[in-house]
Design a protein around this motif. Structure first.
Motif, PDB file in Angstrom:
ATOM      1  N   PRO A  97      -4.238   4.937  -9.196  1.00  0.00           N
ATOM      2  CA  PRO A  97      -5.331   5.025  -8.479  1.00  0.00           C
ATOM      3  C   PRO A  97      -6.624   4.668  -9.581  1.00  0.00           C
ATOM      4  O   PRO A  97      -7.376   4.472  -9.160  1.00  0.00           O
ATOM      5  N   LEU A  98      -6.090   5.202 -11.034  1.00  0.00           N
ATOM      6  CA  LEU A  98      -7.064   4.903 -11.634  1.00  0.00           C
ATOM      7  C   LEU A  98      -7.638   3.211 -12.406  1.00  0.00           C
ATOM      8  O   LEU A  98      -8.345   3.266 -11.834  1.00  0.00           O
ATOM      9  N   VAL A  99      -6.256   1.767 -11.770  1.00  0.00           N
ATOM     10  CA  VAL A  99      -6.494   1.087 -11.893  1.00  0.00           C
ATOM     11  C   VAL A  99      -7.538   0.705 -10.711  1.00  0.00           C
ATOM     12  O   VAL A  99      -8.430  -0.133 -10.718  1.00  0.00           O
ATOM     13  N   GLY A 100      -7.040   1.421  -9.266  1.00  0.00           N
ATOM     14  CA  GLY A 100      -7.785   0.683  -8.899  1.00  0.00           C
ATOM     15  C   GLY A 100      -9.571   1.097  -8.371  1.00  0.00           C
ATOM     16  O   GLY A 100     -10.276  -0.321  -7.721  1.00  0.00           O
ATOM     17  N   SER A 165      -1.526  -6.899  -3.657  1.00  0.00           N
ATOM     18  CA  SER A 165      -1.484  -5.911  -2.909  1.00  0.00           C
ATOM     19  C   SER A 165      -3.070  -5.538  -1.795  1.00  0.00           C
ATOM     20  O   SER A 165      -3.245  -6.212  -0.991  1.00  0.00           O
ATOM     21  N   ALA A 166      -3.816  -5.410  -2.598  1.00  0.00           N
ATOM     22  CA  ALA A 166      -5.044  -5.760  -1.844  1.00  0.00           C
ATOM     23  C   ALA A 166      -5.752  -7.125  -1.159  1.00  0.00           C
ATOM     24  O   ALA A 166      -6.067  -7.386  -0.332  1.00  0.00           O
ATOM     25  N   LEU A 167      -5.110  -8.074  -1.855  1.00  0.00           N
ATOM     26  CA  LEU A 167      -5.806  -9.376  -1.538  1.00  0.00           C
ATOM     27  C   LEU A 167      -4.831  -9.392   0.147  1.00  0.00           C
ATOM     28  O   LEU A 167      -5.888 -10.714   0.585  1.00  0.00           O
ATOM     29  N   PHE A 327       9.471  -0.306   5.223  1.00  0.00           N
ATOM     30  CA  PHE A 327       9.208  -1.714   3.838  1.00  0.00           C
ATOM     31  C   PHE A 327       7.792  -2.003   5.102  1.00  0.00           C
ATOM     32  O   PHE A 327       6.784  -1.178   4.243  1.00  0.00           O
ATOM     33  N   LEU A 328       7.524  -2.604   5.758  1.00  0.00           N
ATOM     34  CA  LEU A 328       6.682  -3.246   6.623  1.00  0.00           C
ATOM     35  C   LEU A 328       5.995  -2.506   6.956  1.00  0.00           C
ATOM     36  O   LEU A 328       4.462  -2.666   6.979  1.00  0.00           O
ATOM     37  N   LEU A 329       5.816  -1.357   7.653  1.00  0.00           N
ATOM     38  CA  LEU A 329       5.161  -0.610   8.444  1.00  0.00           C
ATOM     39  C   LEU A 329       4.034  -0.046   8.151  1.00  0.00           C
ATOM     40  O   LEU A 329       2.845  -0.776   8.113  1.00  0.00           O
ATOM     41  N   PRO A 330       4.077   0.236   7.091  1.00  0.00           N
ATOM     42  CA  PRO A 330       3.109   1.520   6.032  1.00  0.00           C
ATOM     43  C   PRO A 330       2.186   0.010   5.530  1.00  0.00           C
ATOM     44  O   PRO A 330       0.680   0.170   5.695  1.00  0.00           O
ATOM     45  N   TRP A 331       2.982  -0.892   5.295  1.00  0.00           N
ATOM     46  CA  TRP A 331       2.031  -1.541   4.300  1.00  0.00           C
ATOM     47  C   TRP A 331       1.521  -2.624   5.640  1.00  0.00           C
ATOM     48  O   TRP A 331      -0.193  -2.852   5.302  1.00  0.00           O
ATOM     49  N   SER A 332       1.518  -2.762   6.568  1.00  0.00           N
ATOM     50  CA  SER A 332       0.760  -3.414   7.866  1.00  0.00           C
ATOM     51  C   SER A 332       0.604  -2.714   8.198  1.00  0.00           C
ATOM     52  O   SER A 332      -0.915  -3.543   8.727  1.00  0.00           O
ATOM     53  N   MET A 333      -0.247  -1.344   8.339  1.00  0.00           N
ATOM     54  CA  MET A 333      -1.491  -0.767   8.698  1.00  0.00           C
ATOM     55  C   MET A 333      -2.638  -0.434   8.042  1.00  0.00           C
ATOM     56  O   MET A 333      -3.666  -0.083   8.719  1.00  0.00           O
ATOM     57  N   PRO A 353      -8.425  -2.530  -3.071  1.00  0.00           N
ATOM     58  CA  PRO A 353      -8.048  -1.366  -4.336  1.00  0.00           C
ATOM     59  C   PRO A 353      -7.553   0.252  -4.239  1.00  0.00           C
ATOM     60  O   PRO A 353      -6.402   0.076  -5.160  1.00  0.00           O
ATOM     61  N   ILE A 354      -8.759   0.776  -4.074  1.00  0.00           N
ATOM     62  CA  ILE A 354      -8.452   1.951  -4.148  1.00  0.00           C
ATOM     63  C   ILE A 354      -7.649   2.235  -2.975  1.00  0.00           C
ATOM     64  O   ILE A 354      -6.537   3.428  -3.416  1.00  0.00           O
TER      65      ILE A 354
END
Length: 478
Positions: A97-100, A165-167, A327-333, A353-354
Motif C-alpha cells: 500500500p505504501l508504494v501504491g 499490475s496497474a498497467l 489466479f485469474l478471476l480476482p485479477w480479471s475483476m 496503483p492503490i
C-alpha cells in the motif's frame, strides 16, 4: 441509426455524473470506438505477460531456498534466520500500500506515470537479489546484511509489480482486451511458478533429513546433532507447509509432495485459457461460483477416503483447475471495480496503483494469518519435528486444515460474493458510460490538448490521454 442504438446512448448518459457536463450542455452521443484501435495483438499480450514471470520465479526461489540458504550455506543461526524471514515478509506486506500510494501521487512524465517506476526499479532489484545470495566475508553483521538486502529487494520488486499490475488499466480501454491480457499474464505467472516448482522444488526434495522413530529419540537426536542438522529439521518444519505435511504424515506420500505440487500447477496452467473462455461466454460471477466451488467435491473425497496415490493425483489435478480460477478471476475483476469507482468518482485520478497494491496486501495478510493459525493448531495437537510419523490428533488436524477448513472458507466466500454488485449487465452499462465519459471529456473537434498546469509541454491528440482524466485537467494548446 440502428435499432436500439439511441436507447444505449441514453442509458450511458444517465449513468454519468452530472458534474462533468457544462450547464445547458446536452450529453454527447456515444460513438462506437474502432475495434481495431483498441485491440491488442497476441504479441502485445505476450510482451505484457512476460513481465509477470520474474516476480513469480524469484518469489518461488525465495520461498523454497532462502531459509535453507541462510541456515546451511550462510550459517546464520536459526533465531536470526527466523527474524530475517519474519521481518522481511512483514515488510513485504507493508510496502504494497505504501508504494501504491506513492505511485498515485507521482507526476506524469513523458514515459507516463507507471513506466518510470518499472524501469528504474528493475536493475536495482536485480542487484539486491544477487546480494541476497552472496555470502559476505565478515561474520559480524551477517544478519543485518541479509535483512537489509531482503527488505530492499522486496521493496524494489513491489515498485516493479504494483505499477506493472496497474498497467492493465491502460493497455486498452476495451474490457474484453484487458481480460484477455490478464489471462495471458496469469498463464505466464503460473508457468513461472511451475518452473520454480519443477526445478527448485525437486532440489528441495533431495535435501531430505532422515526422520527419527519416536519423540524421545527425536529429542536426543536434536540435542546431539550439529548445527546443520538442527537447521535442516527447522527447515522441514517451516518450509513445506500444510499441504506437504498432509501428504507426508496423513497420506503417507513423503516422496510425492513435489510431484503433486507440480501436477497442481501444471493443471492450473492448462486450464487458465479455458476459464478465460468461460468468463467471456457466461460471465465472471458464474465463473467464480463454478471455478472456486469445483474443488469442494474432491476435498470431501480426500477427507472421507483412505490414502490412495491415484486418487490423490486426481484430486491434485482437480485442485489445479480451481487454483486457475483463483489466479485469474480476482485479477480479471479488479479492473471492473476500478472502472465502477471512476464512474462514481470521476474527479479522483491516479487510484489504479492503490487498488492493485491493496489487493496484494490483503492477499499476503490472509496468507500470513492462515499460516499462523495452522502452525498454532499443529503445535497445540503435539506435532513432532522430524518424526517419521505423527500422533493421531496431528494427522486429524492436518486433514481438517487441508480439506474441511478450505471448504468452509469457500462456502463463506461464495455467500459473501453474492453481495458483489458488478454483474455482466452492470459491466455493459459501465462500458457505455465510460465511452460517454471519454466523449464528454474531449472536445468534438480534434485540437491538441495539454495538461492544465503547464508543467509538461507534451501534447496529445484527441483520445490518446488516459480516459479517466477529467476535462478540467486539460486545455487547448495555443
Amino acid at each position: 441509426m440502428a435499432k436500439g442504438e439511441g436507447a444505449e446512448s441514453g442509458s450511458a448518459a444517465g449513468l454519468l455524473p452530472t458534474g462533468i457536463l457544462q450547464a445547458g450542455e446536452r450529453p454527447v452521443q456515444v460513438k462506437k470506438e474502432s475495434k481495431k484501435k483498441n485491440q491488442l495483438s497476441i504479441c502485445n499480450k505476450l510482451c505484457y505477460a512476460v513481465g509477470g514471470a520474474p516476480y513469480q520465479v524469484t518469489g518461488c526461489a525465495l520461498g523454497f531456498f532462502l531459509q535453507i540458504y541462510l541456515l546451511d550455506v550462510a550459517q546464520v543461526d536459526p533465531f536470526s534466520a527466523s527474524i530475517i524471514l519474519f521481518v522481511g515478509r512483514a515488510w513485504d506486506a507493508i510496502t504494497d500500500p505504501l508504494v501504491g500510494f506513492c505511485i498515485s501521487k507521482s507526476p506524469w512524465t513523458r514515459l507516463g506515470r507507471l513506466m518510470p517506476w518499472i524501469i528504474f526499479s528493475t536493475p536495482l532489484a536485480i542487484i539486491a537479489y544477487f546480494l541476497i545470495w552472496f555470502v559476505p566475508d565478515f561474520q559480524q553483521g551477517q544478519t543485518l546484511w541479509y535483512l537489509l538486502f531482503y527488505c530492499l529487494f522486496e521493496t524494489l520488486v513491489t515498485c516493479f509489480h504494483v505499477p506493472y499490475s496497474a498497467l492493465t488499466m491502460f493497455i486498452s480501454t476495451e474490457q474484453s482486451e484487458r481480460d484477455s491480457a490478464t489471462a495471458y499474464r496469469m498463464t505466464v505467472e503460473v508457468l513461472g511458478t511451475v518452473l520454480g516448482t519443477a526445478i527448485q522444488g525437486q532440489i528441495v526434495g533431495q535435501a531430505h533429513t532422515p526422520c527419527v522413530q519416536d519423540a524421545n529419540a527425536s529429542t536426543v537426536a536434536l540435542e546431539g546433532a550439529n548445527r546443520t542438522q538442527s537447521a535442516t529439521s527447522l527447515r522441514e518444519t517451516l518450509v513445506e507447509g500444510n499441504f506437504a505435511l498432509f501428504c507426508t504424515y496423513t497420506l503417507g506420500f513423503r516422496n510425492e509432495f513435489q510431484n503433486l505440487l507440480l501436477a497442481i500447477m501444471f493443471s492450473a496452467t492448462v486450464t487458465i485459457p479455458i476459464w478465460q473462455w468461460f468468463l467471456t461466454r457466461f460471465g465472471k460471477k458464474m465463473a467464480v461460483y463454478i471455478g472456486i466451488s469445483s474443488a469442494v467435491p474432491f476435498l470431501i473425497l480426500v477427507a472421507l477416503m483412505e490414502s490412495n496415490l491415484i486418487v490423490t493425483y486426481v484430486v491434485a489435478v482437480a485442485a489445479g483447475i480451481s487454483v486457475a480460477a483463483a489466479f485469474l478471476l480476482p485479477w480479471s475483476m479488479l479492473p471492473d471495480v476500478i472502472d465502477d469507482f471512476h464512474l462514481k468518482q470521476p474527479h479522483i485520478h491516479g487510484t489504479e496503483p492503490i487498488f492493485f497494491s491493496f489487493y496484494v496486501f490483503f492477499t499476503k495478510f490472509a496468507s500470513g494469518v492462515s499460516l499462523g493459525i495452522s502452525t498454532l493448531s499443529l503445535d497445540f495437537t503435539g506435532y513432532q519435528t522430524r518424526g517419521c510419523s505423527q500422533p493421531a490428533p496431528v494427522k486429524f488436524t492436518l486433514k481438517m486444515l487441508v480439506t474441511m477448513a478450505p471448504i468452509v472458507l469457500i462456502l463463506i466466500g461464495l455467500l459473501l460474493f453474492k453481495l458483489y454488485p458488478i454483474d455482466e449487465e452492470k459491466r455493459r452499462q459501465n462500458k457505455k458510460a465510460l465511452q460517454a465519459l471519454r466523449q464528454s471529456t474531449y472536445p468534438s473537434t480534434p485540437p491538441l490538448l495539454r495538461t492544465r498546469c503547464g508543467s509538461d509541454s507534451t501534447c496529445w491528440k484527441k483520445g490518446e490521454t488516459p480516459f479517466n482524466i477529467a476535462k478540467k485537467d486539460f486545455q487547448i494548446c495555443p
